[in-house]
Write a protein that holds these residues in place. Sequence first.
Motif, PDB file in Angstrom:
ATOM      1  N   LYS A 332     -22.145  -5.201   5.635  1.00  0.00           N
ATOM      2  CA  LYS A 332     -23.590  -5.117   5.401  1.00  0.00           C
ATOM      3  C   LYS A 332     -23.986  -5.716   4.049  1.00  0.00           C
ATOM      4  O   LYS A 332     -24.697  -5.116   3.253  1.00  0.00           O
ATOM      5  N   ILE A 333     -23.477  -6.902   3.792  1.00  0.00           N
ATOM      6  CA  ILE A 333     -23.822  -7.599   2.550  1.00  0.00           C
ATOM      7  C   ILE A 333     -25.008  -8.524   2.839  1.00  0.00           C
ATOM      8  O   ILE A 333     -24.900  -9.434   3.659  1.00  0.00           O
ATOM      9  N   PRO A 334     -26.147  -8.342   2.185  1.00  0.00           N
ATOM     10  CA  PRO A 334     -27.346  -9.130   2.511  1.00  0.00           C
ATOM     11  C   PRO A 334     -27.328 -10.516   1.877  1.00  0.00           C
ATOM     12  O   PRO A 334     -28.218 -10.878   1.117  1.00  0.00           O
ATOM     13  N   ILE A 335     -26.271 -11.276   2.153  1.00  0.00           N
ATOM     14  CA  ILE A 335     -26.161 -12.617   1.551  1.00  0.00           C
ATOM     15  C   ILE A 335     -27.279 -13.517   2.067  1.00  0.00           C
ATOM     16  O   ILE A 335     -27.940 -14.219   1.294  1.00  0.00           O
ATOM     17  N   LEU A 336     -27.491 -13.532   3.386  1.00  0.00           N
ATOM     18  CA  LEU A 336     -28.556 -14.365   3.942  1.00  0.00           C
ATOM     19  C   LEU A 336     -29.908 -13.915   3.404  1.00  0.00           C
ATOM     20  O   LEU A 336     -30.801 -14.733   3.174  1.00  0.00           O
ATOM     21  N   GLY A 337     -30.052 -12.612   3.188  1.00  0.00           N
ATOM     22  CA  GLY A 337     -31.308 -12.096   2.650  1.00  0.00           C
ATOM     23  C   GLY A 337     -31.669 -12.697   1.312  1.00  0.00           C
ATOM     24  O   GLY A 337     -32.847 -12.820   0.962  1.00  0.00           O
ATOM     25  N   GLU A 338     -30.662 -13.096   0.542  1.00  0.00           N
ATOM     26  CA  GLU A 338     -30.913 -13.706  -0.759  1.00  0.00           C
ATOM     27  C   GLU A 338     -31.570 -15.079  -0.630  1.00  0.00           C
ATOM     28  O   GLU A 338     -32.092 -15.615  -1.616  1.00  0.00           O
ATOM     29  N   GLN A 339     -31.540 -15.644   0.565  1.00  0.00           N
ATOM     30  CA  GLN A 339     -32.169 -16.942   0.778  1.00  0.00           C
ATOM     31  C   GLN A 339     -33.665 -16.819   1.019  1.00  0.00           C
ATOM     32  O   GLN A 339     -34.368 -17.813   1.191  1.00  0.00           O
ATOM     33  N   GLY A 340     -34.169 -15.577   1.080  1.00  0.00           N
ATOM     34  CA  GLY A 340     -35.598 -15.359   1.269  1.00  0.00           C
ATOM     35  C   GLY A 340     -36.376 -15.624  -0.009  1.00  0.00           C
ATOM     36  O   GLY A 340     -35.843 -16.153  -0.994  1.00  0.00           O
ATOM     37  N   VAL A 341     -37.644 -15.229  -0.024  1.00  0.00           N
ATOM     38  CA  VAL A 341     -38.487 -15.387  -1.206  1.00  0.00           C
ATOM     39  C   VAL A 341     -39.142 -14.053  -1.515  1.00  0.00           C
ATOM     40  O   VAL A 341     -39.376 -13.236  -0.623  1.00  0.00           O
ATOM     41  N   ALA A 342     -39.439 -13.842  -2.780  1.00  0.00           N
ATOM     42  CA  ALA A 342     -40.147 -12.637  -3.192  1.00  0.00           C
ATOM     43  C   ALA A 342     -41.628 -12.810  -2.880  1.00  0.00           C
ATOM     44  O   ALA A 342     -42.269 -13.743  -3.363  1.00  0.00           O
ATOM     45  N   THR A 343     -42.160 -11.953  -2.034  1.00  0.00           N
ATOM     46  CA  THR A 343     -43.569 -12.031  -1.653  1.00  0.00           C
ATOM     47  C   THR A 343     -44.231 -10.679  -1.880  1.00  0.00           C
ATOM     48  O   THR A 343     -43.678  -9.641  -1.525  1.00  0.00           O
TER      49      THR A 343
END
Length: 753
Positions: A332-343
């Motif tokens: 459950k490491i949110p590596i892909l999540g780090e590719q998002g943007v802060a909104t």
Amino acid sequence: MREEELLHTQSRLSNQSLGNFCILFHLFKVHIFSMAKENRNGKGNILSNDFLISTIVGVMFGFILGITFPKFYKYQVDINPVVKNPRGAELLPSGIIQSESDFYLRRLWGDPDEDLAVKMKYLVAFTVGAKQKMNINAAVKKFSNNFTILLFHYDGRIDEWDEFEWSKQAIHISVVKQAKWWYAKRFLHPDIVDAYEYIFLWDEDFELENFDAEEYIKIMKKHGLEISQPGIESEKEILWNLTKRQENKEIHRYITEISGVCSINQNKPPCAKFVEIMAPVFTRKAWRCIWYMIHNDLGHGCWLDFVFRRCVESPNETIGIIDSQWMIIHQKIPILGEQGVATQGKEPWKSVGERCCKEAKIFQERLRLADPNDFKENKGGKENFLHSPPSTIKVGKSVSEKLLYIFSMAIENRNGKRNTLRNEFVINTIAGIMAGFILGITFTKFHTPEYRKHINNTDNHPHMITSEKSPKVGIPIVKNPRGAELLPLGIIQSESDFHLRRLWGDPNEDLTFKQKYLVAFTVGAKQKMNIDAAVKKFSNNFTILLFHYDGRIDEWDEFEWSKQVIHINVGKQAKWWYAKRFLHPDIVDTYEYIFIWDEDLGLENFDAEEYIKIVKKHGLEISQPGVKSEKEILWKLTKRQENKEIHRFVEIMAPVFTRKAWRCVWYMIQNDLGHGWELDYEFRRCVESPNETMGIVDSQWIIHQSLPTLGDQGVVTEGKKKWQSVHERCWKERNIFKERLHLADLKDFKEHR
């Protein structure tokens, strides 16, 4: 193989139609016998005048409906002949068509028949970032040499993987900030992965210390599983309890709970008939169906796992969790999540999570519209009538099924002893209408001039698939594509694109515009400056795709445009090898024109938008720019002719195809002949009027630099230089293709005469 599948489809459809009629007849028979029983009990006279009159009137009315129905209703089944050739390849001899491909690596030199010492039987695809490369390295070692390894890189960092020897034989696809199911839709088309018995489509954050891929497949085969996943153990909470490993078991297919979700819906996802989207394994047959259900704009695939069951005929038996190969621990490491943007003050991974939820709601709504009955059943509504699976009987799918539903409901009312006398008249009338309708529509189908003409002209259709044991009648053409017969038509997406999507936000707002054209270059890093200059000649209307034969991708990061293009890295392959694997007609169908170009072209006198205007003006379906060169030009016809706008012929160096022409040319590319020699001689087969629809555009011309950069990827053999071994391979491929085409034409001629 394709003929056997079509014959099987014919048999299945015929049996299904016969089955509907038999069910109707059975219900009618049950009704009559039940009334006869009541008559013996003194409840009425089954042969009363009222019964006869209501039945006869019903039959007459139904017959009139049946004979007039075809004029007002569009059939879902066509009686036109089915040709062997796939859509778009009708102009080709069937013997030269290759409808499926693979990811087997070929050599640039030597004999094509000696390329493959072994053919991999399985495929595993990981969606990865470089931060997880050590974990993936450990995971890959759990997969034997029977596996093709494919990595989808969402962070654009590919060269870092060169430290692993296995990486040099893997397929690397780099498109930044995309999700797993976006990649799967574009690069795992069922026709491309058809060579593989099982397809593993996995996330990156697993530990596989207790896992063996070969043993896993043995268990899948043993239990007849078509869709599966390994059991999960985790120190954190597991999202779906069904996926949790059960000790002392080999597999499990469902769970029961005293309280919670699975205490209520024990036979529905996520309590049964379910595997999660993080680590599914599919048979090739199941994957062919699943692929059609992936939507182009929903890259996270949320909610797909709830409908995997739609792609197997007995989900209670063919979907399961393998416990004895529980080796997966979900980190459950949110590596892909780090590719998002802060909104709106939210962290990047939260914006990605919100996107997943939005996609799930969108997909659920599309499924509801495509198949309301199934959606209702799986949201806690009534079960389908007659307890049939959703793929077998769906209200609203056909007239016979609607009538069957009405009649069965009437029987239930009658058995419930409600308004018995009134219901008997209703049932008699409905039964008569159904019988008359079937007679009428059958009469119409077999007594129309079109049908008689179809039967008489059967021998004029040499590609019609028929059974030796049955009359020569064409197979019904079903709207659903092959492999997706179990799905509701409205949920199927048969084509895709290379449009980049966001990991966050609303899917409807992803694309400010859609590119209309595609250009693909086969490149090495030595030519990156030339390609940089070339790309600038193509407007924002173009999707850019680079096939890298030298494995040097990170060097392209110096160009800003490189961050928005699609990079495919497979070492030492030729242009037409890439085109066969990564430019499937269904994937590039959104593009009006497809440019498939070499890397050693000077484009100082070229403008892509102007070029397309000229192509459209002259109705060219296959074209290329005029060529200038300081060296001798191989084909004089391709040389630019001054003071002309166009003249005729096209070489394999820089062809441009309409989407229609490309669909045909793709089928003509041979899996083992990557250099494509002799293809340009046969492009003409893919257009109906080659003298008018093929040509050289002289007013937009290019300079051929004739640099043997791909030749440098060859090997020194028998004292010959690298480029010479590559050149010899080209000639061998040319002769092989000519021989295959000759045999295909000969076979086609014999079938037509």
